[in-house]
Design an enzyme around this catalytic site. Structure first.
Site, PDB file in Angstrom:
ATOM      1  N   HIS A 154       0.834  -1.203   0.000  1.00 37.77           N
ATOM      2  CA  HIS A 154       0.000   0.000   0.000  1.00 37.77           C
ATOM      3  C   HIS A 154       0.866   1.248   0.000  1.00 37.77           C
ATOM      4  CE1 HIS A 154      -4.124  -1.161   0.060  1.00 37.77           C
ATOM      5  NE2 HIS A 154      -3.921  -2.053   0.993  1.00 37.77           N
ATOM      6  N   GLU A 155       1.891   1.213   0.842  1.00 37.48           N
ATOM      7  CA  GLU A 155       2.790   2.355   0.935  1.00 37.48           C
ATOM      8  C   GLU A 155       3.456   2.639  -0.401  1.00 37.48           C
ATOM      9  OE1 GLU A 155       3.351   4.536   3.470  1.00 37.48           O
ATOM     10  OE2 GLU A 155       1.617   3.497   4.282  1.00 37.48           O
TER      11      GLU A 155
ATOM     12  N   ASN B 219      -2.782 -15.917 -19.166  1.00 32.78           N
ATOM     13  CA  ASN B 219      -1.461 -16.506 -19.198  1.00 32.78           C
ATOM     14  C   ASN B 219      -1.295 -17.348 -20.460  1.00 32.78           C
ATOM     15  OD1 ASN B 219       0.860 -16.636 -17.384  1.00 32.78           O
ATOM     16  ND2 ASN B 219       0.589 -18.824 -17.629  1.00 32.78           N
ATOM     17  N   ALA B 220      -2.323 -18.136 -20.771  1.00 38.15           N
ATOM     18  CA  ALA B 220      -2.268 -18.994 -21.962  1.00 38.15           C
ATOM     19  C   ALA B 220      -2.164 -18.149 -23.223  1.00 38.15           C
ATOM     20  CB  ALA B 220      -3.506 -19.887 -22.009  1.00 38.15           C
TER      21      ALA B 220
ATOM     22  N   ASP C 160      -3.127 -24.196 -24.317  1.00 39.65           N
ATOM     23  CA  ASP C 160      -2.564 -23.386 -25.388  1.00 39.65           C
ATOM     24  C   ASP C 160      -1.628 -24.260 -26.205  1.00 39.65           C
ATOM     25  OD1 ASP C 160       0.412 -23.071 -24.544  1.00 39.65           O
ATOM     26  OD2 ASP C 160      -0.668 -22.414 -22.773  1.00 39.65           O
TER      27      ASP C 160
ATOM     28  N   ARG D 218       9.666 -17.558 -12.555  1.00 45.57           N
ATOM     29  CA  ARG D 218       9.828 -17.366 -14.001  1.00 45.57           C
ATOM     30  C   ARG D 218      10.456 -18.606 -14.599  1.00 45.57           C
ATOM     31  NH1 ARG D 218       7.232 -12.739 -15.537  1.00 45.57           N
ATOM     32  NH2 ARG D 218       7.826 -11.000 -14.237  1.00 45.57           N
TER      33      ARG D 218
END
Lengths: 236, 444
Positions: free
Chosen positions: B236-237, B348-349, B375, B394
């Site tokens: 949030h900050e 994402n696909a 996909d 990743r």
């Protein structure tokens, strides 16, 4: 007709952000008054001195929704809400409470300007319509006076926000036929429909709640999956 | 509890059997001779006494049966007096009794162990009278079981020992099983587990261990919650300076010349990435902290149709398509969360789908409600198929930066699906590409 910069009220406790916005929006033709506190915010917002309010949801003390709710008791001034990212529920609650539109912080400032302008255009259209000869859309037990921006259901007035009213107008003009979400987005929100934007859905939901069912107990606004929405023409 | 219970059980059992068995054996060894001797004496006196009395009675013309029955009740000895053909006794005499009586007349007094181990003594009293005495017959059941022998007694000790050991072992190990199960659940991620109520009736030491366990679980839960809150607060900050940054950027654009356009665009893109990432982190922390959301009926068929349409719209702009094969189905859920989960997987696909290909979204009703997204992209290496659901994971750094996405979409989908009591997994599809399967329970 050009009448000088449009007055806008920004209610946000982030002082620096308000300064930046004042400068930025100033160059875009708006004159900004900024307020950093909920209580003062409510007072100023109710004053009627502004064409539009930009309201941060996360205010210390009185929260933004509370302010909005209380503001709506006495004023239909357009409100754009600034919500927190990742809090989808904020958007929906805000729209239900009567905000005209929302943006998640941190927002794209150009987007903010675009939305403010869209609301302005809608207001201008309303002003123009008020000067036109009186046009009333009557469907079933609803009467929508386009010029005066009022809606009567069975003779009783129903309080709707500007966006809801425009949405109802579009649906009523096309009563009995489907209006696509793309169309609704352009005509009500003045923006191109973007796939994951649910604002129209929420405005429809609010409208449904406020209008209720027809006297025969039937649904007024039908969802046509894959196409859009339609206002049911009365069966007669 | 594989090894503690059997060990306690067997050692107790063995100990009891040995002790009990030792007692039985010592007793049997110490007393046999004495006992047999005493029995013989008792029986001889009884026979003589009872037989004399009976004969007096018959001489008077009375039936000695009652006397003999009383005698039997008082002493457990059955005495039969045989005079010629007639036999007087407390109950009907068995063939053995008659036979022994007859033999006694011919051969003289005898003791034998007959009829279920009850000794029998036959004594001639006069030239045609014999008296046969027998210790009261043991019950049929005891006889059947061989209840008088040492072997039988050892068996009883063995069985009773087994039962007692079982109960004792269970009393001791059950709280430990409880504790172990609780520990396993904590290891799987459920920090709300507490054992104290279950362990209240356990042994004091174990109950104390249970209380310590609860304190520990509570502490870990608090620490974790505090960390989540910290992550949420920090995110949030981060939004505030980012909001200011973006307005300042637009101010810069207003004042700058056209040359500054591209670099400012670039700054804006990075700012947008930061915003997206923060948004995703906040969503994720909310889901991790989340308790089960209230479940309402969700029209999944309609939801999938909306998502497919929106995703297709977006995909067409980059030369891909999204196609839906759906079945109508309604299930209990939180519409927002489900929307988020499915959207994330579909987007994402689309990101990894090669140009001019389709992403398939399939909704079908099997035991659960199954949602499949497939996909025709490069897929994911086998050993990373579970890792892709880890936040910010990743597969290959470069490619992901180009295709966009903050790396949290699948993590959010997994949390959302888990909050519904469902599951999600990824596999490489036959014919290439990635197949992500989400399963949701059909009923709460």
């Amino acid at each position: 007709m050009p009448e000088g910069p449009t007055p806008i009220l920004v209610v946000d406790d982030d002082v620096e952000l308000c300064e930046l916005l004042t400068e930025y929006l100033g160059a875009e033709g708006f004159s900004v008054e900024s307020v950093h506190d909920g209580r003062v915010g409510l007072t100023r917002a109710s004053s009627g001195a502004h064409a539009l309010i930009v309201l941060d949801v996360m205010l210390p003390g009185q929260n933004g929704f509370e302010l909005l709710r209380r503001l709506r008791e006495s004023s239909q001034v357009p409100v754009v809400m600034l919500t927190a990212r990742g809090q989808d529920v904020d958007r929906i609650v805000g729209l239900e409470m009567g905000a005209d539109d929302y943006l998640a912080k941190p927002f794209n400032p150009r987007e903010l300007v675009a939305r403010i302008r869209a609301i302005q255009r809608r207001l201008e259209r309303e002003v123009r319509a008020a000067r036109e000869p009186r046009e009333v859309l009557a469907v079933g037990d609803l009467e929508l006076d386009v010029g005066s921006r009022t809606v009567l259901r069975g003779g009783e007035e129903v309080a709707l926000t500007s966006a809801e009213l425009t949405l109802l107008e579009v649906l009523l003009r096309a009563a009995g036929t489907v209006v696509t979400r793309e169309d609704l987005s352009e005509r009500v929100l003045e923006r191109r429909f973007s796939p994951y934007d649910r604002s129209i859905d929420v405005h429809v939901s609010n409208l449904r709640k406020k209008l209720g069912p027809t006297p025969n107990g039937r649904e007024r606004i039908k969802t046509v999956r894959g196409h859009g929405y339609l206002y049911a023409a009365p069966s007669r | 509890m594989k090894s503690l219970f059997p060990r306690i059980f067997v050692s107790f059992w063995l100990a009891m059997t040995l002790i009990g068995g030792a007692f039985a054996v010592i007793y049997a060894m110490t007393y046999p001779a004495e006992r047999a001797e005493r029995r013989r004496n008792v029986m001889r006196e009884a026979v003589l006494h009872a037989a004399d009395e009976a004969r007096e009675q018959t001489a008077r013309g009375d039936d000695p049966g009652a006397t003999l029955r009383r005698f039997q009740q008082r002493t457990e000895l059955s005495v039969y007096v045989i005079e010629g053909d007639r036999v007087h006794g407390p109950d009907a005499p068995s063939d053995t009794v008659r036979a022994r009586g007859a033999r006694a007349l011919r051969e003289g007094p005898a003791v034998s162990a007959e009829e279920g181990g009850a000794p029998l003594r036959a004594v001639p009293r006069a030239h045609d009278t014999a008296a046969v005495a027998r210790l009261r017959r043991s019950s049929m059941l005891a006889r059947a079981v061989g209840a008088d022998t040492l072997l039988w007694r050892l068996l009883v000790v063995f069985l009773v020992g087994g039962l007692v050991s079982f109960l004792l072992a269970r009393y001791l190990t059950r709280p430990l099983s409880s504790l172990r199960r609780a520990t396993q659940r904590v290891a799987e991620g459920d920090l709300s587990v507490r054992v104290t109520p279950e362990l209240r009736r356990a042994d004091a030491e174990i109950a104390a261990l249970g209380r310590d366990f609860d304190r520990m679980a509570e502490r870990v839960e608090e620490l974790l919650a505090a960390q989540q809150r910290l992550l949420s607060d920090v995110s949030h900050e981060l939004n505030s300076p980012l909001a200011r940054l973006r307005v300042a950027l637009e101010l810069a654009r207003q004042k700058a010349g056209s040359d500054a356009g591209p670099p400012l665009d670039r700054i804006e893109r990075e700012a947008e990435r930061l915003s997206a990432l923060i948004g995703e982190i906040l969503t994720l922390t909310r889901l991790e902290q989340g308790e089960r959301p209230p479940l309402e009926p969700v029209d999944l068929g309609a939801l999938a149709a909306e998502i497919a349409r929106d995703a297709d719209f977006e995909a067409q702009r980059v030369g891909r398509r999204v196609v839906l094969h759906g079945e109508p189905v309604v299930l209990p859920g939180d519409e927002e969360l489900l929307r988020r989960a499915i959207e994330n997987v579909v987007r994402n696909a689309v990101r990894f789908a090669p140009e001019s290909t389709e992403v398939e979204l399939r909704v079908s009703v099997e035991d659960d409600v199954v949602i499949r997204v497939r996909d025709r992209g490069p897929g994911v290496p086998e050993d990373a198929l579970e890792d892709i659901f880890v936040p910010l994971y990743r597969v290959e750094r470069d490619r992901d930066r180009k295709t966009g996405g903050a790396g949290l979409g699948l993590a959010i989908a997994q949390r959302a699906v888990a909050l519904h009591g469902g599951s999600i997994e990824a596999e490489n599809a036959e014919g290439g590409g990635l197949l992500v399967t989400m399963r949701l329970p059909r009923a709460a």
